[in-house]
Design an enzyme around this catalytic site. Structure first.
Site, short mmCIF file in Angstrom:
data_model
loop_
_atom_site.label_atom_id
_atom_site.label_comp_id
_atom_site.label_asym_id
_atom_site.label_seq_id
_atom_site.Cartn_x
_atom_site.Cartn_y
_atom_site.Cartn_z
N CYS A 123 -15.10 1.19 -2.87
CA CYS A 123 -16.26 1.19 -1.97
C CYS A 123 -17.03 2.49 -2.19
CB CYS A 123 -15.84 1.01 -0.51
SG CYS A 123 -14.61 2.18 0.08
N ASP A 154 0.86 -1.18 0.00
CA ASP A 154 0.00 0.00 0.00
C ASP A 154 0.89 1.23 0.00
OD1 ASP A 154 -3.16 0.54 0.68
OD2 ASP A 154 -1.88 2.19 1.36
N ASP A 211 -7.88 -2.20 -5.07
CA ASP A 211 -8.97 -1.74 -4.20
C ASP A 211 -8.69 -0.25 -3.96
OD1 ASP A 211 -11.04 -1.46 -2.45
OD2 ASP A 211 -10.22 -2.76 -0.90
#
Length: 428
Positions: free
Chosen positions: A358, A262, A305
């Protein structure tokens, strides 16, 4: 504490948040520290009311005829918690309560005016986001947006490396646990109402032993749509705290190689303890900024993501709905484009890039995919419809757009948080 005192406390916390522009969690924590007489049950109950007020802030302010913490709290109690006018009057005047109602408040709370509200107010979204919702959901956009304001259940993913769903359901039976829809490894605990607190799952044995992880069913479904198989080489490029990394490891049965990284090392920090608790052995964590050139062109699957507005998680983090700005959204879409361009280098010919957010906003989803395909001639959208049926079952809702090539899950359509998923195959 009696309910009247809890109501007054919630108004105090909301006023603190509004005046000092601070995170809700910080305001609740400070209130608890300065009011030591309040037990954990009281603090949880006050938090329930605070977050519910934030969920329905615009519609409650409209119903109350004023946009203040007191007005929105009273309207939330009246129209969402079902407290009648007479009972609300009594609670307001009790010792430690918020104080007697005014004539204007009595009039506003005696009849529901929401039917006269503009669509964006009824939808409980910032007015500047209404066009995006209408663009994405058409005539049903108000219902779709409003569904993001309701309380969410507690969703758990069974870690198949250590347990199975039947055992977890038995262990959590006292909480009303049921086998969740869509995800074959999901367990759902129903949302609580009013003052009632949700179960603290992290204290349960099944969590401590790594048998379950807290993960929304939509997030579980997104991870399942990666179609991870034992023996594959997979890169989770925006792993964050590792929720989907853990899910992928379980799908792979600890076989193959799973790389997780990340851009934010602080976001990545919890992954190490989570991997250990879950019994994951096939994951290699790369610190933020690591040289990943050795992985280029070798990955069977790359999961992006992407950092996003989080609009799909407003049920769980309602305060973020009101903090989102056009400028912040533009920064997010720029980040998404950049990480997609970074990810494409790692996908082997014939491999798949899976893009997940999301979010339910088209700027972050369909538009982002269209722009990427304009830049990346060697990628093409691939249908996941058959995989969805295999995973979720033939009776599951089909939240597809673009002829089954992209999907948007929502509370209204699938009973999950809002998630977008698209799969792109590298053809060259």
């Amino acid at each position: 504490m009696r309910p009247a005192g809890r109501i007054a406390a919630a108004i105090e916390v909301l006023a603190d948040v509004e005046t000092r522009h601070r995170p809700v969690a910080d305001a609740l924590k400070d209130w608890g520290l300065s009011h030591r007489f309040a037990g954990s049950g009281d603090r949880a109950a006050i938090g329930n009311l605070v977050y519910d007020v934030l969920r329905w802030r615009r519609s409650s302010a409209w119903r109350a005829g004023a946009d203040t913490p007191r007005a929105a709290t009273l309207a939330t109690l009246r129209f969402h918690w079902g407290v009648g006018p007479a009972d609300l009057e009594t609670l307001a005047t009790e010792e430690h309560g918020p104080g007697a109602l005014t004539e204007e408040e009595r009039a506003a709370l005696s009849a529901d005016r929401l039917g006269d509200a503009p669509p964006d107010v009824a939808a409980d979204v910032p007015d500047w986001l209404a066009p995006a919702f209408e663009d994405n959901f058409g005539d049903d956009w108000v219902n779709e947006a409003a569904s993001l304001a309701a309380r969410a259940p507690v969703d758990l993913r069974v870690n198949t490396l250590k347990s199975d769903r039947a055992k977890v359901l038995s262990a959590l039976k006292r909480f009303g646990a049921t086998a969740s829809p869509i995800s074959p490894v999901g367990v759902r605990l129903p949302a609580r109402a009013g003052w009632e607190r949700s179960p603290n799952i992290v204290r349960e044995d099944v969590y401590q032993r790594g048998h379950v992880e807290v993960q929304d069913i939509g997030s579980q479904a997104a991870a399942l749509m990666v179609l991870a198989h034992p023996g594959e080489q997979i890169l989770d490029l925006c792993a964050g705290a590792g929720g989907k990394t853990l899910a992928l490891a379980a799908q792979m049965d600890n076989r193959g190689q799973l790389h997780a990284t990340d851009a934010d090392q602080n976001q990545l920090a919890p992954i190490f303890e989570r991997l250990k608790r879950a019994g994951v052995r096939n994951a290699q964590v790369h610190r933020a900024g690591s040289d990943l050139s050795a992985l280029e062109g070798r990955m069977d699957k790359v999961l992006v993501d992407a950092p996003c507005s989080g609009s799909g998680t407003w049920r769980r983090r309602p305060e973020t709905k009101w903090r989102l700005t056009p400028e912040a959204l533009e920064r997010r879409t720029d980040q998404q484009a950049a990480v997609l361009d970074q990810a494409r280098a790692f996908v082997r010919p014939g491999g798949t890039l899976i893009y997940v957010t999301c979010s339910v906003l088209p700027q972050e989803n369909e538009a982002q995919i269209a722009d990427f395909l304009d830049r990346a001639a060697d990628f093409t959208l691939t249908s996941m419809a058959d995989a969805w049926v295999d995973i979720a079952g033939e009776d599951a809702p089909m939240p597809w757009s673009a002829e089954g090539l992209m999907m948007t899950m929502t509370p209204a359509a699938t009973g999950t948080d809002g998630f977008f998923v698209a799969a792109l195959k590298r053809t060259g």
